[in-house]
Write an enzyme that holds these catalytic residues in place. Structure first.
Site, PDB file in Angstrom:
ATOM      1  N   GLU A 151     -38.992 -13.177 -29.071  1.00  0.00           N
ATOM      2  CA  GLU A 151     -39.996 -14.034 -28.435  1.00  0.00           C
ATOM      3  C   GLU A 151     -40.316 -13.589 -27.006  1.00  0.00           C
ATOM      4  O   GLU A 151     -41.342 -13.975 -26.464  1.00  0.00           O
ATOM      5  CB  GLU A 151     -39.558 -15.505 -28.465  1.00  0.00           C
ATOM      6  CG  GLU A 151     -38.254 -15.781 -27.754  1.00  0.00           C
ATOM      7  CD  GLU A 151     -37.591 -17.097 -28.200  1.00  0.00           C
ATOM      8  OE1 GLU A 151     -38.252 -18.135 -28.170  1.00  0.00           O
ATOM      9  OE2 GLU A 151     -36.394 -17.062 -28.563  1.00  0.00           O
ATOM     10  N   TYR A 188     -41.695 -18.703 -19.804  1.00  0.00           N
ATOM     11  CA  TYR A 188     -41.135 -18.707 -21.149  1.00  0.00           C
ATOM     12  C   TYR A 188     -39.601 -18.739 -21.090  1.00  0.00           C
ATOM     13  O   TYR A 188     -38.981 -18.103 -20.248  1.00  0.00           O
ATOM     14  CB  TYR A 188     -41.593 -17.471 -21.952  1.00  0.00           C
ATOM     15  CG  TYR A 188     -41.436 -17.722 -23.441  1.00  0.00           C
ATOM     16  CD1 TYR A 188     -42.506 -18.131 -24.222  1.00  0.00           C
ATOM     17  CD2 TYR A 188     -40.182 -17.608 -24.053  1.00  0.00           C
ATOM     18  CE1 TYR A 188     -42.355 -18.409 -25.575  1.00  0.00           C
ATOM     19  CE2 TYR A 188     -40.016 -17.889 -25.393  1.00  0.00           C
ATOM     20  CZ  TYR A 188     -41.105 -18.283 -26.153  1.00  0.00           C
ATOM     21  OH  TYR A 188     -40.932 -18.559 -27.489  1.00  0.00           O
ATOM     22  N   LYS A 212     -42.698 -32.746 -21.294  1.00  0.00           N
ATOM     23  CA  LYS A 212     -42.770 -31.448 -21.992  1.00  0.00           C
ATOM     24  C   LYS A 212     -43.882 -31.425 -23.034  1.00  0.00           C
ATOM     25  O   LYS A 212     -44.045 -32.363 -23.818  1.00  0.00           O
ATOM     26  CB  LYS A 212     -41.414 -31.230 -22.691  1.00  0.00           C
ATOM     27  CG  LYS A 212     -41.412 -30.238 -23.832  1.00  0.00           C
ATOM     28  CD  LYS A 212     -41.224 -28.837 -23.345  1.00  0.00           C
ATOM     29  CE  LYS A 212     -41.622 -27.820 -24.412  1.00  0.00           C
ATOM     30  NZ  LYS A 212     -41.973 -26.539 -23.795  1.00  0.00           N
TER      31      LYS A 212
HETATM   32  P1  IOT Z   1     -43.883 -23.589 -23.480  1.00  0.00           P
HETATM   33  O1  IOT Z   1     -42.630 -23.874 -22.765  1.00  0.00           O
HETATM   34  O2  IOT Z   1     -44.893 -24.684 -23.608  1.00  0.00           O
HETATM   35  O3  IOT Z   1     -44.638 -22.306 -22.925  1.00  0.00           O
HETATM   36  C1  IOT Z   1     -43.934 -21.152 -22.581  1.00  0.00           C
HETATM   37  C2  IOT Z   1     -44.678 -20.457 -21.445  1.00  0.00           C
HETATM   38  O4  IOT Z   1     -45.940 -19.973 -21.921  1.00  0.00           O
HETATM   39  C3  IOT Z   1     -45.035 -21.353 -20.268  1.00  0.00           C
HETATM   40  O5  IOT Z   1     -43.966 -21.510 -19.369  1.00  0.00           O
HETATM   41  C4  IOT Z   1     -46.226 -20.636 -19.669  1.00  0.00           C
HETATM   42  O6  IOT Z   1     -45.836 -19.567 -18.840  1.00  0.00           O
HETATM   43  C5  IOT Z   1     -46.924 -20.089 -20.898  1.00  0.00           C
HETATM   44  N1  IOT Z   1     -47.963 -21.031 -21.362  1.00  0.00           N
HETATM   45  C6  IOT Z   1     -47.775 -22.105 -22.147  1.00  0.00           C
HETATM   46  N2  IOT Z   1     -48.935 -22.744 -22.368  1.00  0.00           N
HETATM   47  C7  IOT Z   1     -49.893 -22.046 -21.707  1.00  0.00           C
HETATM   48  C8  IOT Z   1     -51.305 -22.182 -21.548  1.00  0.00           C
HETATM   49  N3  IOT Z   1     -51.963 -23.160 -22.131  1.00  0.00           N
HETATM   50  N4  IOT Z   1     -51.959 -21.286 -20.799  1.00  0.00           N
HETATM   51  C9  IOT Z   1     -51.292 -20.273 -20.203  1.00  0.00           C
HETATM   52  N5  IOT Z   1     -49.966 -20.088 -20.327  1.00  0.00           N
HETATM   53  C10 IOT Z   1     -49.268 -20.963 -21.056  1.00  0.00           C
HETATM   54  C11 IOT Z   1     -42.049 -22.696 -26.752  1.00  0.00           C
HETATM   55  C12 IOT Z   1     -42.667 -23.642 -25.810  1.00  0.00           C
HETATM   56  O7  IOT Z   1     -42.427 -24.814 -25.783  1.00  0.00           O
HETATM   57  O8  IOT Z   1     -43.519 -23.062 -24.937  1.00  0.00           O
HETATM   58  N6  IOT Z   1     -41.192 -21.788 -26.091  1.00  0.00           N
HETATM   59  C13 IOT Z   1     -39.872 -22.259 -25.686  1.00  0.00           C
HETATM   60  C14 IOT Z   1     -38.708 -21.725 -26.471  1.00  0.00           C
HETATM   61  C15 IOT Z   1     -38.944 -21.578 -27.931  1.00  0.00           C
HETATM   62  C16 IOT Z   1     -37.703 -21.820 -28.697  1.00  0.00           C
HETATM   63  N7  IOT Z   1     -36.997 -20.584 -28.907  1.00  0.00           N
HETATM   64  C17 IOT Z   1     -35.756 -20.546 -29.351  1.00  0.00           C
HETATM   65  N8  IOT Z   1     -35.084 -21.638 -29.645  1.00  0.00           N
HETATM   66  N9  IOT Z   1     -35.174 -19.350 -29.467  1.00  0.00           N
HETATM   67  C18 IOT Z   1     -39.596 -21.820 -24.249  1.00  0.00           C
HETATM   68  O9  IOT Z   1     -38.475 -22.063 -23.773  1.00  0.00           O
HETATM   69  O10 IOT Z   1     -40.466 -21.238 -23.618  1.00  0.00           O
HETATM   70 MG    MG Z   2     -41.521 -24.321 -21.297  1.00  0.00          MG
HETATM   71 MG    MG Z   3     -45.674 -26.129 -22.288  1.00  0.00          MG
END
Ligand code: IOT
Ligand code: MG
Ligand code: MG
Length: 509
Positions: A378, A344, A439
Site C-alpha cells: 500500500e 498514508y 476519521k
Molecule cells: P486515509 O487515511 O483517508 O487517506 C490516506 C492518505 O491519502 C491521507 O492521509 C492523504 O494524504 C491522502 N488522501 C486521502 N484522501 C484524499 C483526498 N481526497 N485528496 C487527496 N489526498 C487524499 C486508508 C484510509 O483510511 O485512508 N488507509 C489507511 C490504512 C489502510 C489499512 N491498511 C492496513 N491495515 N494494512 C491509512 O492508514 O492510511
Molecule cells: Mg488517514
Molecule cells: Mg481520510
C-alpha cells in the site's frame, strides 16, 4: 539536504550470475529512464538496470567498492546518523556509497541501522543480499535459480515463459501466479549464495509488542517532535513539496509541519459523487498553501482499476479501494516530477480505521494490522512512479512508527476521541475543526467503495457476494497486468468484471 526532487533510482532490475548473463528487461509500471550496470566480481557477474527519473543521477544509485556492488532504489532518512559511525563519514554523500561503507563495517547488519524508504541489493564475494526497509515500503522480488538470481522492484518484471517453481526460500512469500517469484519480507535481508541460490532470511526490524505508558504531555511532545523530524527529513532543499491533502488530521498534520518549513503545494481529489473539499480548504487556507482541487468523474475513476493493480501488485481488494483514488490523482498530475508527502499509514499504528473505543479491541487491531501489512504494497512508490513522481509517508518513518505503535492504547483513544495523541500534538498548528474532525477513509470520502459495489450490483452480483466479487475482479486484474504483464491500457475493468462474474457463478454451481 542530500535529497533531490526524486531519489537517484525509483526502482531496479538486477541479476547475479555464476557465469554470464543479463538483468531482466521488464516490463515495469514505473515510468523511468534506464541506466545499465555490468560489473564482474571475483566469483559472480552482476548486472542491473537502474530505473530513474529525468534529472536524477542514476550514478548515485549504485557503487562498486572492491568485490562489492551496491544498488539502492529510494532514499535514506538518517544519513547524518549513519555517517557518524563511519570514520570517513563525510566522504559518502549518496545512499549507495554510504551503504557500501556500512556494509564493509557491519556486513548485512548495516540494514539494521537504516531508517529509509528503499530496496537494496548488495552483491559481495559469492553472496547476494536483497534488503527492504523496515516497512517493505519499496517492494522487492526475487526469482532464484542456482547460479542465476533475478531480482526486481516489481514482480511483473520477473515473469518468464516457463516459470519453474525454483528452490523455496524460507520466510518469503511466493507471488500467486508467478511460481518461481518470491517477495522479500518487510524489514529483512535475504542472504543468498549465488551458486546454490540457497538462502537465509535475517530480520532487521519488527514492530514493538510492548506498550509504553507516558504522561499526556510527554506523549504529545514525543509524537510532535518525531513527526516534525520525519517530515523535515523528507523535504529536499529548494524543492517545493506537494501534500496530498484530505483535510483529515493525518494529512493535515503532515501539511502543517511541511508548511512550517517553507512554501508547499496541496492537492485534494474528489469525484462527481463525493469529496472532502471544504475540509481540505479550511486547512489550505489556514496554512496558506498553494491549493488545488481535482475532480475525477467516478466512471473514469473506476476505469483506473487496472492501473492501480498494475502499480500496487496486490490482491487485496480493500487496499485497492484505498489506492485507486490516489493512483488516479498521481496520474493526473503534470508530467514534471514531484516530491509528494502523504498522511498514508497513520491509521495503522493508531487504529484509526477500526472506529473502536474499547482499549483491548483497539490494541488487538493495532497488533493485527502490524502483523498483516507486509505484502499489501500500500505504500509502494510505484503508485506514483507510474507517472514519474515520488511519494514519501512520514507516519511510516521508522522512528515515528516505533513510537506510535508502542504507545499504550489509552493514548490513542482518549476523551472519546480516536487518534487522540496525534490530534493533541497538533492543536497549535491546525484549526480546531480539523483537529476534531472524525476519521473518513479515502475510499469513503471519494465514494469509491460505494460506487464499486454499485457497479457490481448493476452487473447482477447479489449483496452477499459483493466482497467475493471485488476480490475476484482484483484477482483477474492482477493476472492480466502482473502475471501476464499486460499494459493496463489494454486491460479493462469491464472485462475483469465479466470474468469475475463467470468465476462467481462457477463457484456457486
Ligand atoms: P486515509 O487515511 O483517508 O487517506 C490516506 C492518505 O491519502 C491521507 O492521509 C492523504 O494524504 C491522502 N488522501 C486521502 N484522501 C484524499 C483526498 N481526497 N485528496 C487527496 N489526498 C487524499 C486508508 C484510509 O483510511 O485512508 N488507509 C489507511 C490504512 C489502510 C489499512 N491498511 C492496513 N491495515 N494494512 C491509512 O492508514 O492510511
Ligand atoms: Mg488517514
Ligand atoms: Mg481520510
Amino acid at each position: 539536504a542530500h535529497l533531490g526532487t526524486l531519489p537517484p533510482a525509483l526502482g531496479f532490475l538486477a541479476a547475479a550470475h555464476a557465469g554470464g548473463g543479463r538483468a531482466p528487461e521488464g516490463p515495469v509500471a514505473t515510468r523511468a529512464l534506464r541506466a545499465e550496470i555490468g560489473e564482474a566480481l571475483s566469483v559472480q557477474a552482476f548486472s542491473a538496470t537502474v530505473l530513474h527519473g529525468p534529472g536524477a543521477d542514476p550514478g548515485r544509485a549504485w557503487t562498486r567498492a572492491g568485490d562489492t556492488v551496491v544498488v539502492v532504489a529510494g532514499e535514506f532518512y538518517n544519513q547524518d546518523e549513519l555517517r557518524s559511525v563511519l570514520p570517513d563519514g563525510d566522504a559518502h554523500d549518496g545512499d549507495a556509497g554510504l551503504l557500501a561503507a556500512l556494509f564493509d563495517r557491519y556486513d548485512l547488519h548495516a540494514f539494521r541501522l537504516v531508517n529509509g524508504r528503499f530496496a537494496a541489493v548488495v552483491a559481495s564475494g559469492a553472496r547476494l543480499c536483497a534488503a527492504t526497509d523496515h516497512a517493505g515500503s519499496v517492494p522487492l522480488y526475487l526469482r532464484p535459480a542456482p547460479g542465476d538470481i533475478h531480482i526486481a522492484t516489481e514482480a511483473k518484471a520477473l515473469a518468464t515463459q516457463a516459470m519453474p517453481k525454483g528452490p523455496s526460500l524460507p520466510g518469503t512469500r511466493r507471488v500467486p501466479g508467478l511460481p518461481g517469484v518470491h517477495q522479500v519480507p518487510a524489514g529483512t535481508v535475504l542472504e543468498l549464495a549465488v551458486d546454490s541460490a540457497g538462502g537465509t532470511l535475517h530480520r532487521t526490524w519488527q514492530p514493538p509488542s510492548a506498550r509504553r505508558i507516558l504522561h499526556e504531555d510527554e506523549a504529545r511532545r514525543a509524537v510532535r517532535s518525531a513527526l516534525e523530524l520525519a517530515v523535515g527529513r523528507r523535504l529536499a532543499a529548494g524543492v517545493k513539496p506537494l501534500a496530498v491533502l484530505s483535510g483529515g488530521i493525518d494529512s493535515s498534520a503532515v501539511a502543517a509541519l511541511a508548511a512550517a518549513r517553507g512554501p508547499i503545494d496541496s492537492l485534494s481529489m474528489g469525484t462527481d459523487l463525493s469529496d472532502e473539499f471544504p475540509h481540505a480548504q479550511v486547512v489550505a487556507k489556514h496554512l496558506a498553501t498553494d491549493h488545488s482541487e481535482l475532480v475525477i468523474p467516478m466512471d473514469e475513476l473506476l476505469r483506473q482499476l487496472p492501473y492501480t493493480v498494475w502499480a500496487a501488485e496486490t490482491l487485496d481488494a480493500d487496499i485497492i479501494e484505498y489506492l485507486l483514488p490516489l493512483v488516479s490523482l498521481y496520474r493526473r498530475l503534470p508530467d514534471t516530477p514531484r516530491r509528494i508527502l502523504t498522511g498514508y499509514g497513520a491509521d495503522i499504528p493508531l487504529a484509526g480505521m477500526h472506529r473502536e473505543d474499547r482499549l483491548p479491541q483497539l490494541d488487538s487491531a493495532v497488533a493485527h494490522d502490524m502483523a498483516t501489512f507486509d505484502g499489501l504494497n500500500e505504500m509502494s512508490p510505484v503508485l506514483a512512479a507510474v507517472h514519474g513522481h515520488w511519494t514519501s509517508h512520514p507516519y511510516w518513518d521508522r522512528d515515528v512508527l516505533d513510537l506510535l505503535v508502542g504507545l499504550e492504547a489509552g493514548l490513542k483513544r482518549r476523551y472519546g476521541r480516536d487518534k487522540w495523541v496525534l490530534r493533541s500534538a497538533m492543536t497549535d498548528l491546525l484549526p480546531e475543526e480539523t483537529v476534531a474532525r472524525p476519521k473518513l477513509g479515502v475510499h469513503e470520502g471519494s465514494g469509491v467503495s460505494v460506487a464499486f459495489t454499485r457497479l457490481l450490483s448493476d452487473n447482477g452480483v447479489p449483496d452477499r457476494d459483493i466482497a467475493t466479487a471485488k476480490a475476484l475482479v482484483v484477482r483477474e486484474l492482477f493476472d492480466r497486468t502482473v502475471v501476464d504483464g499486460g499494459h493496463p491500457d489494454h486491460v479493462s475493468t469491464e472485462g475483469a468484471i465479466r470474468t469475475a462474474l463467470h468465476r462467481l457463478r462457477q463457484g456457486a454451481a
